[in-house]
Design a protein around this motif. Sequence first.
Motif, PDB file in Angstrom:
ATOM      1  N   TYR A  69       5.427 -14.324  14.941  1.00 39.55           N
ATOM      2  CA  TYR A  69       6.491 -13.413  14.265  1.00 39.55           C
ATOM      3  C   TYR A  69       5.724 -12.645  13.463  1.00 39.55           C
ATOM      4  N   VAL A  70       6.468 -11.344  12.983  1.00 40.33           N
ATOM      5  CA  VAL A  70       5.903 -10.392  12.188  1.00 40.33           C
ATOM      6  C   VAL A  70       7.075 -10.048  11.062  1.00 40.33           C
ATOM      7  N   SER A  71       7.162  -8.988  10.258  1.00 43.68           N
ATOM      8  CA  SER A  71       8.038  -8.476   9.534  1.00 43.68           C
ATOM      9  C   SER A  71       8.754  -7.455  10.452  1.00 43.68           C
ATOM     10  N   PRO A  72      10.112  -7.180  10.107  1.00 44.20           N
ATOM     11  CA  PRO A  72      11.040  -6.200  10.904  1.00 44.20           C
ATOM     12  C   PRO A  72      10.506  -4.698  10.816  1.00 44.20           C
ATOM     13  N   VAL A  73       9.595  -4.399   9.877  1.00 47.91           N
ATOM     14  CA  VAL A  73       9.247  -3.038   9.825  1.00 47.91           C
ATOM     15  C   VAL A  73       7.708  -3.146   9.542  1.00 47.91           C
ATOM     16  N   CYS A  74       6.882  -1.722   9.573  1.00 45.43           N
ATOM     17  CA  CYS A  74       5.661  -1.947   9.676  1.00 45.43           C
ATOM     18  C   CYS A  74       4.654  -1.973   8.502  1.00 45.43           C
ATOM     19  N   ALA A  75       5.179  -1.604   7.543  1.00 42.26           N
ATOM     20  CA  ALA A  75       4.108  -1.385   6.175  1.00 42.26           C
ATOM     21  C   ALA A  75       4.096  -3.141   5.885  1.00 42.26           C
ATOM     22  N   PRO A  76       5.308  -3.742   5.649  1.00 40.42           N
ATOM     23  CA  PRO A  76       5.355  -5.123   5.318  1.00 40.42           C
ATOM     24  C   PRO A  76       4.416  -6.053   6.382  1.00 40.42           C
ATOM     25  N   THR A  77       4.480  -5.703   7.684  1.00 42.25           N
ATOM     26  CA  THR A  77       3.852  -6.380   8.441  1.00 42.25           C
ATOM     27  C   THR A  77       2.224  -6.474   8.189  1.00 42.25           C
ATOM     28  N   ARG A  78       1.829  -4.804   8.034  1.00 39.57           N
ATOM     29  CA  ARG A  78       0.467  -4.682   7.963  1.00 39.57           C
ATOM     30  C   ARG A  78      -0.060  -5.187   6.494  1.00 39.57           C
ATOM     31  N   SER A  79       0.856  -5.407   5.466  1.00 42.42           N
ATOM     32  CA  SER A  79       0.350  -5.870   4.388  1.00 42.42           C
ATOM     33  C   SER A  79       0.049  -7.372   4.619  1.00 42.42           C
ATOM     34  N   SER A  80       0.838  -8.160   5.064  1.00 44.16           N
ATOM     35  CA  SER A  80       0.758  -9.568   5.372  1.00 44.16           C
ATOM     36  C   SER A  80      -0.395  -9.739   6.366  1.00 44.16           C
ATOM     37  N   LEU A  81      -0.512  -8.948   7.336  1.00 43.28           N
ATOM     38  CA  LEU A  81      -1.463  -9.065   8.179  1.00 43.28           C
ATOM     39  C   LEU A  81      -2.959  -8.954   7.579  1.00 43.28           C
ATOM     40  N   MET A  82      -3.168  -8.166   6.661  1.00 47.25           N
ATOM     41  CA  MET A  82      -4.288  -7.897   5.752  1.00 47.25           C
ATOM     42  C   MET A  82      -4.707  -8.880   4.891  1.00 47.25           C
ATOM     43  N   THR A  83      -3.593  -9.757   4.383  1.00 47.24           N
ATOM     44  CA  THR A  83      -3.909 -10.541   3.130  1.00 47.24           C
ATOM     45  C   THR A  83      -3.574 -11.849   3.309  1.00 47.24           C
ATOM     46  N   GLY A  84      -2.610 -12.252   4.331  1.00 48.36           N
ATOM     47  CA  GLY A  84      -2.170 -13.570   4.812  1.00 48.36           C
ATOM     48  C   GLY A  84      -1.105 -14.006   3.540  1.00 48.36           C
ATOM     49  N   ARG A  85      -0.562 -13.121   2.966  1.00 49.40           N
ATOM     50  CA  ARG A  85       0.527 -13.150   2.030  1.00 49.40           C
ATOM     51  C   ARG A  85       1.941 -12.430   2.454  1.00 49.40           C
ATOM     52  N   TYR A  86       3.038 -12.936   2.082  1.00 51.03           N
ATOM     53  CA  TYR A  86       4.194 -12.122   2.353  1.00 51.03           C
ATOM     54  C   TYR A  86       4.260 -10.892   1.442  1.00 51.03           C
ATOM     55  N   SER A  87       4.796  -9.750   2.191  1.00 55.68           N
ATOM     56  CA  SER A  87       4.300  -8.517   1.684  1.00 55.68           C
ATOM     57  C   SER A  87       4.887  -8.224   0.259  1.00 55.68           C
ATOM     58  N   LEU A  88       6.028  -8.980  -0.181  1.00 57.58           N
ATOM     59  CA  LEU A  88       6.477  -8.641  -1.551  1.00 57.58           C
ATOM     60  C   LEU A  88       5.308  -8.969  -2.327  1.00 57.58           C
ATOM     61  N   ARG A  89       4.485 -10.078  -2.224  1.00 56.11           N
ATOM     62  CA  ARG A  89       3.791 -10.309  -3.295  1.00 56.11           C
ATOM     63  C   ARG A  89       2.719  -9.259  -3.388  1.00 56.11           C
ATOM     64  N   THR A  90       2.457  -8.468  -2.277  1.00 57.39           N
ATOM     65  CA  THR A  90       1.187  -7.670  -2.495  1.00 57.39           C
ATOM     66  C   THR A  90       1.915  -6.082  -2.983  1.00 57.39           C
ATOM     67  N   GLY A  91       3.319  -6.116  -3.152  1.00 61.69           N
ATOM     68  CA  GLY A  91       3.960  -4.862  -3.843  1.00 61.69           C
ATOM     69  C   GLY A  91       4.274  -4.025  -2.540  1.00 61.69           C
ATOM     70  N   VAL A  92       4.353  -4.454  -1.598  1.00 64.19           N
ATOM     71  CA  VAL A  92       4.935  -3.653  -0.141  1.00 64.19           C
ATOM     72  C   VAL A  92       6.268  -3.867   0.012  1.00 64.19           C
ATOM     73  N   ARG A  93       7.160  -3.307  -0.099  1.00 64.88           N
ATOM     74  CA  ARG A  93       8.451  -3.692  -0.052  1.00 64.88           C
ATOM     75  C   ARG A  93       9.345  -2.714   1.079  1.00 64.88           C
ATOM     76  N   ASP A  94       8.757  -1.641   1.331  1.00 67.65           N
ATOM     77  CA  ASP A  94       9.392  -0.648   2.366  1.00 67.65           C
ATOM     78  C   ASP A  94       8.430   0.107   3.007  1.00 67.65           C
ATOM     79  N   THR A  95       8.911   1.134   3.840  1.00 71.65           N
ATOM     80  CA  THR A  95       7.882   2.030   4.833  1.00 71.65           C
ATOM     81  C   THR A  95       7.621   3.246   4.080  1.00 71.65           C
ATOM     82  N   TYR A  96       8.619   3.634   3.363  1.00 72.88           N
ATOM     83  CA  TYR A  96       8.329   4.758   2.272  1.00 72.88           C
ATOM     84  C   TYR A  96       9.295   4.505   0.869  1.00 72.88           C
TER      85      TYR A  96
END
Length: 584
Positions: A69-96
């Motif tokens: 499983y991944v996130s429903p859209v790309c930037a959140p998926t990529r932040s989680s992939l790069m960090t091992g963390r849910y995207s909101l923890r990284t500050g990524v919340r949207d694609t733009y």
Amino acid sequence: MRLHFLRLASVFLFPCSILSAQAQPPPNVILVITDDQGYGDLGITGNPHVRTPVIDKFAKESVRFNRFYVSPVCAPTRSSLMTGRYSLRTGVRDTYNGGAMMAPTEITIAEMLKQANYTTGIFGKWHLGDNYPSRPNDQGFDESLIHLSGGMGQVGDVTTYFKGDSSYFNPTLWHNGKQQAYQGYCSDIFAAGALDFIEKNQKRPFFCYLSFNAPHTPLQVPDAYYQHYKNIDPASGFEKDDRPFVKMSEANKEDARKVYAMVENIDDNLGKLFQKLDELNLTENTLVIFMTDNGPQQVRYVAGMRGRKGSVYQGGVRVPFYVRYPTRFVGNKDIDTPAAHIDVLPTLAELCKVPLPKDCKIDGHSLLPLIEGKSVPWANRSLFFYWSRRYPELYNNVALQKAPYKLVGHTDYNAEITRFELFDLEKDPYEQKNLVNEKTAVARQLKIELDGLFQELVNSENMLHPPRIEVGTPQENPVILNRNDADGDLGIWAQEEIYGLWRVRVHEGRYTIRFKFIEPVPGNGQMILETKPFINQIKQPGTPNDLIEMKDVHLPDMEGDLIPYYSVGSRKIFPFWVEIEKIK
């Protein structure tokens, strides 16, 4: 008898799916991810139309995670992939909407592997920040060949947007932070860059992040590939299938033809990649991962699953995930334990023998025990999914999955539990039967957990204090502020009359500031730049112009919002991009 003995010996010497790791050099790591390629866009996942012989063969040689499983859209998926963390923890919340910038304090796979002297490179899509300090070269990558924003031809990619229907061909890309012109088709260019990187670094461990922007829109592909699909009916071949399928319009079918052509091109490029590994004798000790970032954007075959890109249903978040590492793993193995993008970093940490990032919560787990055939205490853990434009919306397009159940919210912030959906994924993998009225107690328990995790994530430090673009640093001068990272009105994109801003950290100095507009703005107006302590303005002559310049502007040391607009009559026109160059 001798053959029988050898088979028995192999069982005892190489149990399960992992071979002896003693005295092995650290593996090279190649992480391949494609953009908007859904679970069903492969031959091996049952698509009779798309030609993917290389990926299909690779999958058969690999450990296959069938519930990944991944996130429903790309930037959140990529932040989680790069960090091992849910995207909101990284500050990524949207694609733009300014929501695709990852906090520079995050530790990426590249930064982690550099501790073990890996050379690191990215080729393709980054989508986690286009300015210092969030660019790939700021986040651990030694070599970077990327496009900007979420996609080539999009408003944030200032070097390809104006190319329109040819943005994927002969593009100007960003090589190590500098603009550089290239000839050819984008996927071929990114793959060639990765091959060159691998060849240059074959004598030392490397991490290659090959992040194709295809088959994301705009659906552009060399005609030779399109010709393979121009006469197919992408909706055919499933007549006797009892899985649920969404009807395809003629426009959907034409989109699918182009997508399949783009995917076949990727398949050919991966063939070149694997051939290069063979030629350099790197195949055995190279760990290769293939995955995609979310479900398909358009309506097409997705193995009967419900939903597509943007949705928390299975069709939006379940993707193929294949891992091959011949030195250690016996391939052709299926794993059905749920796994996710947050697991990639901890898995690589264990395999490459590097410590996990400290002083931050890692949400994922190493998948190595599963590959070894061991049971894990977290097998029935919860996985959280969400996406809504700009910021998370309480109970709208959110889900919590905990085997075998999945709670889905498409409802109001104060909704009763019976307005949610509950699915048993083991009995109902296509999410067709809502059990919330039959198993209300289960739904309530999952909602309690969902509430706790949602509140924890939206109150993360990087959500409360989002990252800012730094202006006036030696690391990036000039800085081009693009529409992808602009905040302001909801859904800010290519509109002219819209309120927009960039969140910045300005270093004191004197600047030349250039404002570029999509169309020439009328004359006899004022260019206005609002900053935290004051406003700069300059009157314009009567001639329409699409580029306005302010020279020798003093900006103090400040952290705040930079708000530019052109005022003429009752109109306020937001620039397409702003270039800020520190001159002293």
